[in-house]
Design an enzyme around this catalytic site. Structure first.
Site, short mmCIF file in Angstrom:
data_model
loop_
_atom_site.label_atom_id
_atom_site.label_comp_id
_atom_site.label_asym_id
_atom_site.label_seq_id
_atom_site.Cartn_x
_atom_site.Cartn_y
_atom_site.Cartn_z
N HIS A 1 0.84 -1.20 0.00
CA HIS A 1 0.00 0.00 0.00
C HIS A 1 0.87 1.25 0.00
CE1 HIS A 1 -3.51 2.52 1.20
NE2 HIS A 1 -2.58 3.19 1.88
N GLU A 2 1.91 1.28 0.85
CA GLU A 2 2.78 2.45 0.92
C GLU A 2 3.61 2.59 -0.36
OE1 GLU A 2 2.53 4.70 3.23
OE2 GLU A 2 1.00 3.49 4.23
N HIS B 1 1.66 4.49 -2.78
CA HIS B 1 1.70 5.95 -2.62
C HIS B 1 2.92 6.54 -3.32
CE1 HIS B 1 -1.72 6.62 -0.07
NE2 HIS B 1 -1.28 5.84 0.91
N GLU C 1 -6.02 6.87 -1.28
CA GLU C 1 -6.07 5.62 -0.53
C GLU C 1 -6.63 4.48 -1.38
OE1 GLU C 1 -5.05 4.89 2.90
OE2 GLU C 1 -3.91 6.55 2.05
#
Length: 486
Positions: free
Chosen positions: A134-135, A138, A191
């Site tokens: 997930h990071e 980003h 997100e």
């Protein structure tokens, strides 16, 4: 000299404004990760430079968890995932921050951090991989630089203030640009996109993306329960989109049928067994208005209604109305006179210097100062104290209009610095995770009661349930490993 410096500052600021405005004409670029054109003023090389500069500041300010094996474990998983992304050549860097806060952060250029607090809430390597993926999303979607670019266009005044007054950042150990990046909040659209990318990166590494759903549900529970620490909680920087879990399931369905490797539960729990849990009192703690540092062996009184923020390099107390502050840090100088000279030699700072004295038996220099800022004048007091071969710098200040109401309280705090000799305050130990194997099937509450029989439990059963992603009445099968706290 002051006039020339000010003029130079204005010329630099004007050049920055012009550069930003003109770069906006060509600020839309296509991201190979998403295939979309977005407004972004930064090149990837600039993002890497920003991440590199912030990384040193964050590592030094927040501190890394002192477990090389755990650091390598997290880094190996993250680097492998990042290398398989659309940006394989970034200097992918993954670090475990020594903080009890439950969160993870991504900086531009491939710098990603997870706290030991969030690691305590994972139950498997697959769940760790889910948050790392997930990071990474980003970073590859360039969410941080996109948001910074938009802020540059809408908050030029803030940028000008930082350019015109760089010296004022040296007056006290306030958070620098690197730390401010940790407080950058993503949008719900960001997100959702990072969830989609995280699912893809997990699957490409052989992890079942269903683990990401379990993590997001747990993090939502953690956010509702509240917490502490020096960093914002997950929900503060990662707003929870509507239908998040269902959206993730949709991304998983889009991948089609796949075979995944085991989730690595037992190996993961073995690696975090014994990890510090909660706040580590050895790094400093507050009790009844007194701040104690067992390792450096000093104590300092703060006003009881002030908020105390304990960082690796500084302890900061802020008044209830947030109009005054007392800050303690260790000077890089080796003498009181040299440390005081650093402060009073700044162009915006005025004062008569320090008077030599003793504070609770320790050599010290105390004085007052005024400083000109973009928001107006601040007045304050300062104390430099020599103790255990270090020079401690204590600064208290507020706006000039409010200083009279805070001066006595601040000066009392500065003069309360003392050597710590009480063994009860020194010999403190942190709580740690204890991974146990359940011998017979029972509810988590029953396991909890048996484990702490004859002793006082350091945490409630609800907290044990949270870190195990269970409920207190959940049935746990024999042979299952669960996390307790000792």
């Amino acid at each position: 000299m002051k006039q020339r410096t000010a003029r130079k500052g204005f010329r630099v600021a004007l050049a920055i404004v012009v550069a930003i405005l003109f770069s906006g004409l060509a600020g839309c670029m296509t991201n190979p990760t998403t295939g979309e054109r977005r407004f972004n003023l930064m090149s990837m090389n600039q993002e890497i430079q920003m991440g590199q500069e912030a990384d040193g500041q964050i590592s030094e300010t927040m501190g890394l968890y002192p477990d090389e094996a755990l650091q390598s474990y997290v880094s190996d998983i993250g680097v492998a995932m990042g290398s398989g992304s659309e940006w394989p050549d970034l200097p992918w860097t993954f670090r475990v921050i020594d903080d009890e806060t439950v969160n993870a952060f991504a900086l531009p250029g491939g710098y990603i951090y997870v706290t030991r607090g969030i690691l305590a809430h994972f139950n498997s390597e697959a769940q760790l991989a889910g948050v790392l993926g997930h990071e990474i999303g980003h970073v590859t979607a360039r969410h941080a630089s996109t948001r910074i670019s938009k802020m540059q266009m809408t908050q030029l005044g803030v940028g000008l203030a930082m350019v015109l007054e760089p010296e004022l950042q040296k007056v006290a150990p306030l958070a620098g640009a690197g730390m401010q990046l940790l407080f950058l909040s993503f949008s719900r659209a960001d997100e959702n996109e990072s969830d989609e990318l995280g699912v893809r990166y997990m699957a490409d590494m052989g992890y079942n993306p269903e683990a990401l759903i379990d993590v997001m549900e747990t993090l939502l529970r953690v956010s509702k329960a509240g917490g502490g620490g020096r960093l914002p909680e997950w929900q503060a920087t990662h707003p929870h989109p509507e239908n998040r879990q269902e959206n993730i399931r949709g991304h998983i369905r889009d991948l089609g049928p796949r075979q995944y490797k085991p989730d690595g539960r037992d190996d993961y729990l073995r690696r975090i067994d014994g990890m510090v849990y909660g706040a580590d009192p050895r790094q400093g703690y507050s009790r009844d208005g007194v701040f104690y540092h067992p390792v450096l062996r000093f104590s300092l009184h703060f006003p009881t209604d002030w908020t105390v923020i304990n960082q690796k390099q500084a302890v900061i107390a802020v008044s209830g109305k947030r109009d005054a502050s007392v800050q303690l840090s260790i000077s890089s100088e080796s003498s009181i006179d040299a440390a005081a000279g650093n402060l009073y030699s700044m162009q915006q700072v005025s004062g008569a210097g320090v008077t030599r004295t003793r504070i609770n038996g320790l050599p010290a220099g105390i004085g007052s100062f005024s400083a000109q800022t973009q928001q107006g004048q601040i007045d304050g007091s300062v104390a430099f104290i020599e103790y255990d071969k270090r020079i401690y710098q204590l600064i208290g200040y507020s706006g000039a209009n409010n200083w009279a109401g805070h001066r006595e309280t601040v000066n009392a705090s500065l003069r309360s610095f003392a050597a710590l000799t009480d063994r009860r305050a020194i010999d403190v130990v942190p709580m740690r995770l204890d991974v146990i194997r359940v011998e017979r099937s029972a509810s988590l509450r029953q396991i909890y009661q048996t484990y702490y029989r004859g002793s006082t439990a350091p945490v409630a059963v609800e907290q044990i349930a949270l870190i195990n992603q269970l409920e207190p009445e959940s049935r746990v099968s024999a042979g299952t490993r669960v996390k307790m706290v000792r």
